[in-house]
Design a protein around this motif. Structure first.
Motif, PDB file in Angstrom:
ATOM      1  N   MET A   1      -3.450 -39.250  -1.681  1.00 63.22           N
ATOM      2  CA  MET A   1      -2.929 -38.360  -2.712  1.00 63.22           C
ATOM      3  C   MET A   1      -1.454 -38.074  -2.445  1.00 63.22           C
ATOM      4  O   MET A   1      -0.984 -38.185  -1.325  1.00 63.22           O
ATOM      5  N   ARG A   2      -0.767 -37.628  -3.495  1.00 60.00           N
ATOM      6  CA  ARG A   2       0.624 -37.216  -3.380  1.00 60.00           C
ATOM      7  C   ARG A   2       0.660 -35.690  -3.370  1.00 60.00           C
ATOM      8  O   ARG A   2       0.260 -35.051  -4.350  1.00 60.00           O
ATOM      9  N   VAL A   3       1.132 -35.129  -2.271  1.00 56.50           N
ATOM     10  CA  VAL A   3       1.118 -33.682  -2.070  1.00 56.50           C
ATOM     11  C   VAL A   3       2.549 -33.176  -1.929  1.00 56.50           C
ATOM     12  O   VAL A   3       3.361 -33.763  -1.202  1.00 56.50           O
ATOM     13  N   LEU A   4       2.847 -32.082  -2.624  1.00 59.33           N
ATOM     14  CA  LEU A   4       4.137 -31.403  -2.485  1.00 59.33           C
ATOM     15  C   LEU A   4       3.921 -30.112  -1.720  1.00 59.33           C
ATOM     16  O   LEU A   4       3.121 -29.268  -2.134  1.00 59.33           O
ATOM     17  N   ILE A  47      -0.200 -29.319  -5.155  1.00 57.96           N
ATOM     18  CA  ILE A  47       0.964 -28.556  -4.702  1.00 57.96           C
ATOM     19  C   ILE A  47       0.487 -27.476  -3.739  1.00 57.96           C
ATOM     20  O   ILE A  47      -0.420 -26.705  -4.069  1.00 57.96           O
ATOM     21  N   VAL A  48       1.078 -27.425  -2.551  1.00 59.00           N
ATOM     22  CA  VAL A  48       0.864 -26.345  -1.593  1.00 59.00           C
ATOM     23  C   VAL A  48       2.090 -25.440  -1.694  1.00 59.00           C
ATOM     24  O   VAL A  48       3.195 -25.856  -1.352  1.00 59.00           O
ATOM     25  N   LEU A  49       1.913 -24.211  -2.175  1.00 60.38           N
ATOM     26  CA  LEU A  49       3.042 -23.386  -2.613  1.00 60.38           C
ATOM     27  C   LEU A  49       3.029 -22.015  -1.954  1.00 60.38           C
ATOM     28  O   LEU A  49       2.084 -21.233  -2.127  1.00 60.38           O
ATOM     29  N   ASP A  50       4.109 -21.710  -1.200  1.00 60.86           N
ATOM     30  CA  ASP A  50       4.250 -20.404  -0.576  1.00 60.86           C
ATOM     31  C   ASP A  50       4.688 -19.375  -1.614  1.00 60.86           C
ATOM     32  O   ASP A  50       5.433 -19.698  -2.555  1.00 60.86           O
ATOM     33  N   VAL A  51       4.249 -18.135  -1.454  1.00 59.67           N
ATOM     34  CA  VAL A  51       4.627 -17.070  -2.389  1.00 59.67           C
ATOM     35  C   VAL A  51       6.076 -16.661  -2.192  1.00 59.67           C
ATOM     36  O   VAL A  51       6.848 -16.547  -3.154  1.00 59.67           O
ATOM     37  N   THR A  72      -1.310 -29.597 -12.470  1.00 59.92           N
ATOM     38  CA  THR A  72      -1.504 -30.034 -11.087  1.00 59.92           C
ATOM     39  C   THR A  72      -2.155 -28.920 -10.273  1.00 59.92           C
ATOM     40  O   THR A  72      -1.714 -27.770 -10.333  1.00 59.92           O
ATOM     41  N   PRO A  73      -3.201 -29.216  -9.507  1.00 57.39           N
ATOM     42  CA  PRO A  73      -3.838 -28.185  -8.679  1.00 57.39           C
ATOM     43  C   PRO A  73      -2.840 -27.535  -7.716  1.00 57.39           C
ATOM     44  O   PRO A  73      -2.039 -28.234  -7.084  1.00 57.39           O
ATOM     45  N   ALA A  92      -1.990 -16.133 -12.122  1.00 57.99           N
ATOM     46  CA  ALA A  92      -0.768 -16.902 -12.366  1.00 57.99           C
ATOM     47  C   ALA A  92      -1.071 -18.364 -12.664  1.00 57.99           C
ATOM     48  O   ALA A  92      -0.188 -19.111 -13.101  1.00 57.99           O
ATOM     49  N   GLY A  93      -2.318 -18.774 -12.422  1.00 60.19           N
ATOM     50  CA  GLY A  93      -2.712 -20.154 -12.700  1.00 60.19           C
ATOM     51  C   GLY A  93      -2.992 -20.976 -11.467  1.00 60.19           C
ATOM     52  O   GLY A  93      -3.231 -22.184 -11.560  1.00 60.19           O
ATOM     53  N   ALA A  94      -2.959 -20.332 -10.282  1.00 55.65           N
ATOM     54  CA  ALA A  94      -3.272 -21.060  -9.051  1.00 55.65           C
ATOM     55  C   ALA A  94      -4.753 -21.413  -9.004  1.00 55.65           C
ATOM     56  O   ALA A  94      -5.578 -20.763  -9.646  1.00 55.65           O
ATOM     57  N   ASP A  95      -5.071 -22.446  -8.230  1.00 55.48           N
ATOM     58  CA  ASP A  95      -6.450 -22.903  -8.118  1.00 55.48           C
ATOM     59  C   ASP A  95      -7.126 -22.441  -6.841  1.00 55.48           C
ATOM     60  O   ASP A  95      -8.350 -22.366  -6.774  1.00 55.48           O
ATOM     61  N   ASP A  96      -6.332 -22.123  -5.828  1.00 53.69           N
ATOM     62  CA  ASP A  96      -6.898 -21.674  -4.565  1.00 53.69           C
ATOM     63  C   ASP A  96      -5.854 -20.847  -3.836  1.00 53.69           C
ATOM     64  O   ASP A  96      -4.671 -20.821  -4.212  1.00 53.69           O
ATOM     65  N   PHE A  97      -6.281 -20.182  -2.776  1.00 52.97           N
ATOM     66  CA  PHE A  97      -5.473 -19.173  -2.106  1.00 52.97           C
ATOM     67  C   PHE A  97      -5.791 -19.227  -0.620  1.00 52.97           C
ATOM     68  O   PHE A  97      -6.948 -19.257  -0.234  1.00 52.97           O
ATOM     69  N   LEU A  98      -4.743 -19.247   0.221  1.00 55.71           N
ATOM     70  CA  LEU A  98      -4.950 -19.294   1.669  1.00 55.71           C
ATOM     71  C   LEU A  98      -3.959 -18.356   2.342  1.00 55.71           C
ATOM     72  O   LEU A  98      -2.746 -18.483   2.151  1.00 55.71           O
TER      73      LEU A  98
END
Length: 218
Positions: A1-4, A47-51, A72-73, A92-98
């Motif tokens: 997969m292509r991950v950002l 996408i792995v996205l920091d707040v 995109t997830p 906000a539309g996110a799919d998961d939270f860590l």
């Protein structure tokens, strides 16, 4: 997969990138919102996205992407693991939270889960009253109007659709969509089911307390 991977902490980005590349993913990095926007020119699977980013909020970027029709997830990372922030991220539309700090093994598993697609639901088209769900095209219509549905919401709907009229227990749904039955995953499930109902109507997902969830009213 292509991950950002979008995070302003260089060492954390490098650690996450190394772990994901070991899993065979192609990883790009961004340290702020503007770099993330530029990186999204190419197709991205997760996408792995920091707040907290130096030039803006990851949640604001998430809302922006969803408003632009980008589905995109997105896995949100945050140093604050409060329920209210989890709800804000999902809304906000996110799919998961860590929450930080996190175990790299858990992040890897969540990225795999977000990138997973259910081939068995690829050509299914379901109509529930004025709602049409096309799982092959990932298109949702309500009274003829397109509705934005996130990857995690599709995963919930696909799992329910694959069981027809039968109810799916909460734990089975959590295991299928999240890969675990933790309290955090259960909390996210409740938020997302509520969001699906707001988008598509109260009758799209039914709940039988103590038994589970089902698609439609019967």
């Amino acid at each position: 997969m292509r991950v950002l991977v979008v995070d302003d902490h260089q060492e954390l980005r490098a650690l996450v990138t190394q772990a994901l590349e070991r899993d065979g993913h192609v990883v790009r990095q961004a340290g702020d919102v503007e770099q993330a926007r530029r990186s999204l020119v190419d197709e991205t699977d997760v996408i792995v996205l920091d707040v907290g980013l130096p030039d803006g909020s990851g949640l604001s970027l998430c809302r922006e992407l969803r408003a632009d029709g980008i589905q995109t997830p997105i896995l949100i990372l945050t140093a604050h693991n409060r329920v209210s922030e989890r709800v804000d991220g999902l809304d906000a539309g996110a799919d998961d939270f860590l929450g930080k700090p996190f175990a790299i093994a858990e992040l890897r598993a969540r990225v795999r889960a977000l990138g997973r697609r259910k081939d068995k639901a690829g050509t299914v088209r379901v109509q529930l009253g004025d709602v049409v769900l096309d799982f092959g095209r990932r298109e949702a219509l309500r009274a003829g109007t397109a509705v934005s549905v996130t990857a995690r919401e599709w995963a919930i709907l696909e799992t329910l659709a694959s069981h027809g009229a039968r109810l799916v227990s909460r734990d089975a749904l959590l295991e299928s969509v999240w890969g675990d039955v933790s309290a955090g995953a259960a909390s996210s499930l409740e938020v997302l089911v509520g969001r699906i109902r707001r988008k598509l109507g109260e009758d799209v997902v039914r709940t039988l307390r103590g038994a589970g969830y089902g698609l439609g009213t019967s």
